[in-house]
Design an enzyme around this catalytic site. Structure first.
Site, PDB file in Angstrom:
ATOM      1  N   SER A 173       0.864  -1.182   0.060  1.00 19.89           N
ATOM      2  CA  SER A 173      -0.083   0.044  -0.040  1.00 19.89           C
ATOM      3  C   SER A 173       0.799   1.209  -0.140  1.00 19.89           C
ATOM      4  CB  SER A 173      -0.646  -0.133   1.278  1.00 19.89           C
ATOM      5  OG  SER A 173      -1.632   1.057   1.403  1.00 19.89           O
ATOM      6  N   TYR A 186      -2.269  -0.347  10.343  1.00 22.10           N
ATOM      7  CA  TYR A 186      -2.347  -0.693   9.083  1.00 22.10           C
ATOM      8  C   TYR A 186      -1.010  -0.316   8.293  1.00 22.10           C
ATOM      9  CZ  TYR A 186      -3.896  -1.222   4.033  1.00 22.10           C
ATOM     10  OH  TYR A 186      -4.027  -1.640   3.006  1.00 22.10           O
TER      11      TYR A 186
END
Length: 304
Positions: A173, A186
């Site tokens: 990501s 995250y």
């Protein structure tokens, strides 16, 4: 080799690599043939995992799908078969459980054969501020988003090394390159995923296993439902990404052995700026870009 000769070698190779990169701006890179390759995709029951399965299927690959959602995998398998996959196998596997990963991996090797393209795609996001996130959800985030990569590599990399042939794909990501307000756990897991993939890729090169390729994918937020509620202040610069577009770009990166894929292209500039801006400027820039997250998935654990 003495210092002078080694320095000259590095300079000449640096010039060549830059010339090569410049040429590829105008001349498309040759795509490799992956027909018949065994492709394993984690988190294949929906979202990007399903779309990647369909894209890989169009290249006549053998697909192995992992997910915790059996009905979702059945639908992915149906779509993949209709899109040209030579064979499709699917298995229930909780990637957060090391023992289950090893057990199902052994089953895959017995029933299908050695995996030659491994796509670590399964991921979760809690959607909670760090101090509001229960320990159990933080642990689950780390288990799914990074520890699962350790176990799948352990299970399938030995055969790739033995054959000096394979491809390791990490769906990370942009939050693995730049810290984002509201995504502490995250971001930590995705930073780890990027670092892990880079490190193993370098190990493979150092041991002469240059036939085992690495692709690290760092997209901005994708419109798959995982980040429902996210908005972008400057959609021309940082758009919420279309899932079909992302899936196609990932497969293209695999076919051309591209190591880093950042989406959108503006992420290359933003990630570069992060490394040269001082802390206060980074914070100011983040406020300007609104690199913070308030998402709706705080009510339920979102699994991709």
């Amino acid at each position: 080799m003495n210092f002078f000769l080694e320095t000259i070698k590095v300079l000449l190779l640096s010039i060549w690599y830059n010339v090569e990169s410049f040429i590829y701006l105008f001349v498309p890179m040759k795509k490799k043939n992956i027909a018949g390759e065994v492709v394993l995709i984690t988190g294949a029951g929906s979202g990007i995992g399903r779309l990647m399965a369909q894209e890989f299927a169009a290249h006549s690959t053998v697909l192995v799908l992992w997910d915790i959602n059996q009905e979702g995998m059945k639908e992915t398998a149906r779509l993949a078969k209709s899109n040209g996959a030579s064979r499709v196998h699917y298995y229930i596997c909780d990637c957060s459980d090391k023992n289950e990963v090893y057990r199902v991996a052994d089953q895959v090797k017995r029933e299908v054969g050695d995996v030659s393209i491994l796509v670590n795609n399964a991921g979760i996001v809690t959607g909670k501020k760090f101090m509001d996130a229960p320990d159990s959800l933080i642990e689950k985030t780390m288990d799914v988003n990074i520890m699962a990569h350790f176990w799948t590599y352990k299970a399938f990399l030995p055969a790739m090394i033995a054959n000096n042939h394979g491809h390791l794909v990490s769906i990370a990501s942009s939050a693995g390159l730049i810290g984002v307000n509201g995504l502490a756990d995250y971001c930590a897991s995705k930073f780890a995923a990027v670092g892990f993939a880079e490190s193993v890729g370098l190990e493979l090169l150092a041991t002469g296993k240059d036939g085992v390729k690495t692709t690290i994918v760092c997209p901005y937020f994708i419109n798959t439902g995982m980040f429902d509620g996210c908005q972008t202040k400057w959609p021309k610069l940082l758009p919420i990404l279309n899932p079909d577009y992302v899936a196609k770009k990932i497969i293209h990166a695999v076919l051309t052995d591209q190591v880093y894929l950042l989406l959108p292209r503006s992420m290359y500039l933003i990630a570069g700026l992060k490394n040269v801006l001082q802390w206060k400027l980074r914070y100011l820039f983040g406020r300007y870009m609104e690199l913070a997250v308030e998402i709706d998935c705080h009510k339920n654990l979102s699994v991709n």
